[in-house]
Write an enzyme that holds these catalytic residues in place. Structure first.
Site, PDB file in Angstrom:
ATOM      1  N   LYS A 167       0.859  -1.303   0.226  1.00 28.94           N
ATOM      2  CA  LYS A 167       0.103  -0.223   0.087  1.00 28.94           C
ATOM      3  C   LYS A 167       0.784   1.249   0.009  1.00 28.94           C
ATOM      4  O   LYS A 167       2.076   0.896   0.413  1.00 28.94           O
ATOM      5  CB  LYS A 167      -0.798  -0.123   1.401  1.00 28.94           C
ATOM      6  CG  LYS A 167       0.120   0.007   2.517  1.00 28.94           C
ATOM      7  CD  LYS A 167      -0.687   0.345   3.477  1.00 28.94           C
ATOM      8  CE  LYS A 167      -0.715   1.879   3.966  1.00 28.94           C
ATOM      9  NZ  LYS A 167       0.616   2.175   4.723  1.00 28.94           N
ATOM     10  N   GLU A 235      -2.430   6.525  16.970  1.00 30.90           N
ATOM     11  CA  GLU A 235      -1.082   6.330  17.400  1.00 30.90           C
ATOM     12  C   GLU A 235      -0.571   7.554  18.130  1.00 30.90           C
ATOM     13  O   GLU A 235      -0.845   8.580  17.780  1.00 30.90           O
ATOM     14  CB  GLU A 235      -0.371   6.250  15.905  1.00 30.90           C
ATOM     15  CG  GLU A 235      -0.903   5.201  14.905  1.00 30.90           C
ATOM     16  CD  GLU A 235       0.040   5.300  13.619  1.00 30.90           C
ATOM     17  OE1 GLU A 235       0.999   4.509  13.739  1.00 30.90           O
ATOM     18  OE2 GLU A 235      -0.388   5.757  12.718  1.00 30.90           O
ATOM     19  N   HIS A 259      -6.367   0.254   6.062  1.00 24.70           N
ATOM     20  CA  HIS A 259      -6.304  -0.393   7.362  1.00 24.70           C
ATOM     21  C   HIS A 259      -8.273  -0.171   7.933  1.00 24.70           C
ATOM     22  O   HIS A 259      -8.554  -1.066   8.143  1.00 24.70           O
ATOM     23  CB  HIS A 259      -5.521   0.110   8.424  1.00 24.70           C
ATOM     24  CG  HIS A 259      -4.326   0.106   8.088  1.00 24.70           C
ATOM     25  ND1 HIS A 259      -3.706  -0.960   7.111  1.00 24.70           N
ATOM     26  CD2 HIS A 259      -3.047   0.703   8.142  1.00 24.70           C
ATOM     27  CE1 HIS A 259      -2.296  -0.850   6.802  1.00 24.70           C
ATOM     28  NE2 HIS A 259      -1.965   0.321   7.738  1.00 24.70           N
TER      29      HIS A 259
HETATM   30  N1  LIG Z   1       7.965   1.261   5.916  1.00 18.24           N
HETATM   31  C1  LIG Z   1       6.788   0.948   6.531  1.00 18.24           C
HETATM   32  O1  LIG Z   1       6.768   0.994   7.748  1.00 18.24           O
HETATM   33  C2  LIG Z   1       5.781   0.742   5.510  1.00 18.24           C
HETATM   34  C3  LIG Z   1       6.022   0.745   4.064  1.00 18.24           C
HETATM   35  N2  LIG Z   1       5.177   0.433   3.429  1.00 18.24           N
HETATM   36  C4  LIG Z   1       5.203   0.617   1.733  1.00 18.24           C
HETATM   37  O2  LIG Z   1       6.234  -0.365   1.557  1.00 18.24           O
HETATM   38  C5  LIG Z   1       6.954   0.269   0.396  1.00 18.24           C
HETATM   39  C6  LIG Z   1       8.337   0.458   0.599  1.00 18.24           C
HETATM   40  O3  LIG Z   1       8.471   1.185   1.875  1.00 18.24           O
HETATM   41  P1  LIG Z   1       9.986   1.740   2.485  1.00 18.24           P
HETATM   42  O4  LIG Z   1      10.662   0.272   2.751  1.00 18.24           O
HETATM   43  O5  LIG Z   1       9.528   2.448   3.750  1.00 18.24           O
HETATM   44  O6  LIG Z   1      10.672   2.523   1.551  1.00 18.24           O
HETATM   45  P2  LIG Z   1      12.223   3.138   1.403  1.00 18.24           P
HETATM   46  O7  LIG Z   1      12.012   4.394   0.951  1.00 18.24           O
HETATM   47  O8  LIG Z   1      12.810   2.848   2.640  1.00 18.24           O
HETATM   48  O9  LIG Z   1      12.728   2.076   0.426  1.00 18.24           O
HETATM   49  C7  LIG Z   1      12.563   2.148  -0.956  1.00 18.24           C
HETATM   50  C8  LIG Z   1      13.359   0.966  -1.669  1.00 18.24           C
HETATM   51  O10 LIG Z   1      13.356   1.063  -3.064  1.00 18.24           O
HETATM   52  C9  LIG Z   1      14.791   1.119  -3.687  1.00 18.24           C
HETATM   53  N3  LIG Z   1      14.430   1.865  -5.131  1.00 18.24           N
HETATM   54  C10 LIG Z   1      14.225   3.003  -5.314  1.00 18.24           C
HETATM   55  N4  LIG Z   1      14.420   3.391  -6.409  1.00 18.24           N
HETATM   56  C11 LIG Z   1      14.843   2.168  -7.054  1.00 18.24           C
HETATM   57  C12 LIG Z   1      15.087   1.886  -8.418  1.00 18.24           C
HETATM   58  N5  LIG Z   1      14.904   2.632  -9.469  1.00 18.24           N
HETATM   59  N6  LIG Z   1      15.464   0.418  -8.694  1.00 18.24           N
HETATM   60  C13 LIG Z   1      15.695  -0.269  -7.588  1.00 18.24           C
HETATM   61  N7  LIG Z   1      15.276  -0.070  -6.400  1.00 18.24           N
HETATM   62  C14 LIG Z   1      14.929   1.133  -6.023  1.00 18.24           C
HETATM   63  C15 LIG Z   1      15.571   1.805  -2.643  1.00 18.24           C
HETATM   64  O11 LIG Z   1      16.720   1.499  -2.785  1.00 18.24           O
HETATM   65  P3  LIG Z   1      18.152   2.189  -3.381  1.00 18.24           P
HETATM   66  O12 LIG Z   1      18.010   3.321  -3.250  1.00 18.24           O
HETATM   67  O13 LIG Z   1      19.208   1.342  -2.759  1.00 18.24           O
HETATM   68  O14 LIG Z   1      17.652   1.596  -4.858  1.00 18.24           O
HETATM   69  C16 LIG Z   1      14.973   1.151  -1.247  1.00 18.24           C
HETATM   70  O15 LIG Z   1      15.491   0.120  -1.136  1.00 18.24           O
HETATM   71  C17 LIG Z   1       6.298   1.506  -0.202  1.00 18.24           C
HETATM   72  O16 LIG Z   1       5.403   1.529  -1.093  1.00 18.24           O
HETATM   73  C18 LIG Z   1       5.517   1.890   1.298  1.00 18.24           C
HETATM   74  O17 LIG Z   1       4.394   2.727   0.974  1.00 18.24           O
HETATM   75  C19 LIG Z   1       3.753   0.040   3.835  1.00 18.24           C
HETATM   76  C20 LIG Z   1       3.482   0.011   5.075  1.00 18.24           C
HETATM   77  C21 LIG Z   1       4.455   0.346   6.290  1.00 18.24           C
HETATM   78  O1  LIG Z   2       0.727   0.889   7.346  1.00 20.86           O
HETATM   79  C1  LIG Z   2       1.075   2.030   8.206  1.00 20.86           C
HETATM   80  O2  LIG Z   2       0.650   1.338   9.385  1.00 20.86           O
HETATM   81  C2  LIG Z   2       1.372   1.986  10.513  1.00 20.86           C
HETATM   82  C3  LIG Z   2       0.577   1.630  11.799  1.00 20.86           C
HETATM   83  O3  LIG Z   2       0.526   0.074  11.872  1.00 20.86           O
HETATM   84  P1  LIG Z   2       0.629  -0.655  13.125  1.00 20.86           P
HETATM   85  O4  LIG Z   2       0.607  -1.963  12.943  1.00 20.86           O
HETATM   86  O5  LIG Z   2       1.526  -0.071  14.056  1.00 20.86           O
HETATM   87  O6  LIG Z   2      -0.905  -0.235  13.781  1.00 20.86           O
HETATM   88  C4  LIG Z   2       1.607   3.640  10.556  1.00 20.86           C
HETATM   89  O7  LIG Z   2       2.357   4.058  11.541  1.00 20.86           O
HETATM   90  C5  LIG Z   2       2.088   4.073   9.042  1.00 20.86           C
HETATM   91  O8  LIG Z   2       1.983   5.384   8.941  1.00 20.86           O
HETATM   92  C6  LIG Z   2       1.334   3.317   8.126  1.00 20.86           C
HETATM   93  O9  LIG Z   2       2.235   3.616   6.689  1.00 20.86           O
END
Ligand SMILES: NC(=O)C1=CN([C@@H]2O[C@H](COP(=O)(O)OP(=O)(O)OC[C@H]3O[C@@H](n4cnc5c(N)ncnc54)[C@H](OP(=O)(O)O)[C@@H]3O)[C@@H](O)[C@H]2O)C=CC1
Ligand SMILES: O=C1O[C@H](COP(=O)(O)O)[C@@H](O)[C@H](O)[C@H]1O
Length: 507
Positions: A167, A235, A259
């Site tokens: 998401k 939160e 959610h």
């Molecule tokens: N973090 C969280 O708690 C949550 C995240 N999400 C979703 O999960 C997904 C990832 O989130 P998150 O891990 O926080 O994001 P980050 O920004 O931490 O990570 C993004 C990743 O994408 C890689 N990336 C970016 N551009 C490229 C490219 N052109 N080719 C290959 N790799 C690439 C980056 O690595 P590099 O720069 O080395 O290429 C990095 O590993 C998103 O869609 C977010 O909405 C959902 C729920 C919770």
């Molecule tokens: O997906 C998300 O969820 C967290 C909250 O998740 P929880 O399991 O701790 O309730 C939220 O903090 C974040 O902003 C959102 O991207």
């Protein structure tokens, strides 16, 4: 011969998936190290994974396999519950690999394809692949297209190929539809796993158990008995380091569209004929279709948009949203959403559903509260019932996972004073087993090929359909109501319920 009993025993055995590879796009990112790899490690430590499993991380950062393993190991301890065993880690880490590459470039996929074939031969992964897209949403269409062009939308040698999309799924109804169309050009719906980690939470699934495993609740789960429903996802944390992401998303896209809407569906849906993926998802979609459309021009009667300002949380002073890193000092992005919805069907006619989600609230609390009508007549003296409130059934999703039922009871003494008390059930003490993390459950289901707890295309679109008018209205209005950090949201959120003669609970 298999008897009914032996079949039941067989079903009780832990489910172990096929051999295969999980390819994580976005391997150097936050979600991979904080959630995905810890969940896979926990599964490995519980022997829920076959020996022939491999994890391949892919992102642009240059790293060797060994450097990637070391990076993951360094943060693992913080994210698993019972500590890390070196033996389990060594065996699990032997199946972790890393490929540096740009996911926009076709050559990355040729290299990946070759590498996966090699793993099939060397580790026995049997041509099965799950591609987990843990990257920014804007990269999703490109990655899907490249996977399709490289023929990786099918497994090798008769194996399977599955795609996991994180998401937020699109930004609004139009973009979600487009995204669904783009993905379906390369993958069938049966191969697509749109993930919402709330569905992997035990206590969210428990809403279904409560409703459909007990004969006593279903007869009163309707407008005849229920006065209104409140769903809260509060939160205490702020946006932290995710300011840039949050500026684009806001609470409506980050939490409510997915959610909160999923929790609404599970609370309001009709009993499914069975718990297979299609029956369950069909019923959820019917709820989304039944939600009364919000006219753009009346959106203020149904939706409130708030943003935290400087304040105090748990005795500590915290900065306001506009002061956070990578946030526009004039931002009108919402960190709080309050909604008043109606599910226009036979069961819920006239019952308001009040939904709220916010950051920097006084505490973390996710719950569903079903408030019942007051008893029609209390045969007690007026003075004796001052402490009596309507019955409320609360499903506490987190923390202190459990149930609570507020009932009227006699206050001990010689008179007949009655007051409200809570009957509490704590899952932690009722069951000795610790609940698995949501990602553990969902990653296992993915590898088992069970899409029940994933979102179908029409569910994602149905949730956007409800929220699109609110987003359009807010985009035009360019205003947000402030609330001090450490409070339960802006004053208009209270007004949203007051006009219906109700008030928010304090979880
Ligand atoms: N973090 C969280 O708690 C949550 C995240 N999400 C979703 O999960 C997904 C990832 O989130 P998150 O891990 O926080 O994001 P980050 O920004 O931490 O990570 C993004 C990743 O994408 C890689 N990336 C970016 N551009 C490229 C490219 N052109 N080719 C290959 N790799 C690439 C980056 O690595 P590099 O720069 O080395 O290429 C990095 O590993 C998103 O869609 C977010 O909405 C959902 C729920 C919770
Ligand atoms: O997906 C998300 O969820 C967290 C909250 O998740 P929880 O399991 O701790 O309730 C939220 O903090 C974040 O902003 C959102 O991207």
């Amino acid at each position: 011969m298999l008897t009914a009993d032996s079949l039941r025993d067989e079903q009780r055995l832990p489910r172990v998936p096929d051999p295969g590879v999980v390819v994580i796009f976005g391997a150097s990112g936050d979600l991979t190290s904080r959630k995905l790899v810890p969940a896979l490690y926990e599964l490995a430590s519980q022997r829920r994974l076959p020996m022939e499993i491999a994890v391949v991380g892919l992102s642009r950062t240059e790293m060797s396999h060994e450097e990637f393993r070391k990076k993951l190991r360094e943060t693992l301890e913080e994210h698993v519950s019972g500590g890390v065993s070196d033996d389990v880690w060594d065996s699990f880490a032997g199946g972790i690999f890393y490929l540096p590459g740009d996911s926009k470039k076709p050559e990355t996929y040729e290299e990946l394809k070759g590498f996966l074939k090699k793993l099939d031969e060397e580790r026995g992964t049997q041509g099965n692949r799950a591609f987990y897209l843990s990257t920014s949403p804007s990269l999703v269409p490109t990655i899907v297209e490249r996977l399709g062009e490289a023929g990786m939308n099918e497994g090798e040698n008769g194996g399977w190929s599955r795609l996991v999309i994180e998401k937020p799924f699109g930004r609004d109804l139009g973009s979600a539809k487009e995204l669904n169309e783009e993905i379906r050009r390369h993958f069938d719906e049966g191969q697509i796993y749109r993930i919402d980690h709330y569905l992997g939470k035990e206590t969210v699934q428990n809403i279904l158990a409560l409703r459909f495993a007990n004969g006593i609740f279903e007869p009163i789960w309707n407008q005849h008995y229920v006065d209104h429903v409140q769903i809260t996802v509060a939160e205490d944390i702020g946006v932290g380091t995710r300011g840039a992401f949050y500026e684009e998303a806001g609470a409506l896209r980050d939490i409510v569209q997915n959610h909160v809407m999923q929790v609404l569906c599970l609370t309001a849906m009709e009993p499914p004929v069975s718990f297979d993926a299609e029956s369950l998802r069909e019923e959820k979609v019917k709820v989304l279709k039944a939600v009364r459309p919000i006219p753009d021009e009346e959106a203020d009667d149904y939706a409130v948009r708030g943003q935290y300002t400087r304040g105090w949380v748990f005795g500590e002073e915290v900065i306001g949203y506009r002061e956070e890193e990578n946030v526009d000092p004039d931002s009108v992005t919402e960190t709080f959403v309050g909604l008043r919805l109606f599910v226009d069907n036979w069961r819920w006619a006239g019952v308001p559903f009040f939904l709220r989600a916010g950051k920097r609230m006084p505490k973390k609390a996710t719950e569903v509260a079903i408030q019942f009508h007051s008893s029609p007549h209390t045969p007690f003296a007026h003075d004796d019932t001052e402490g009596l409130e309507p019955n409320v059934l609360v499903v506490r999703v987190q923390p202190e996972e459990g149930l609570s039922l507020k009932i009227g009871a006699k206050v001990p003494g010689s008179g007949f004073e009655v007051s409200s008390v809570n009957m509490d059930l704590l899952y932690g003490t009722a069951f000795l087993e610790e609940a698995p993390d949501a990602y553990q459950r969902l990653l296992l289901d993915l590898m088992l090929g069970d899409p029940t707890l994933f979102i179908r295309a029409d569910e994602a679109e149905g949730a956007w359909r409800i929220l699109d008018p609110v987003m359009r209205h807010w985009a035009r209005k360019k205003e947000v109501s402030p609330y001090p950090a450490g409070t339960w949201g802006p004053e208009d959120a209270d007004a949203l319920l007051e006009r219906d003669g109700r008030e928010w609970r304090r979880p």
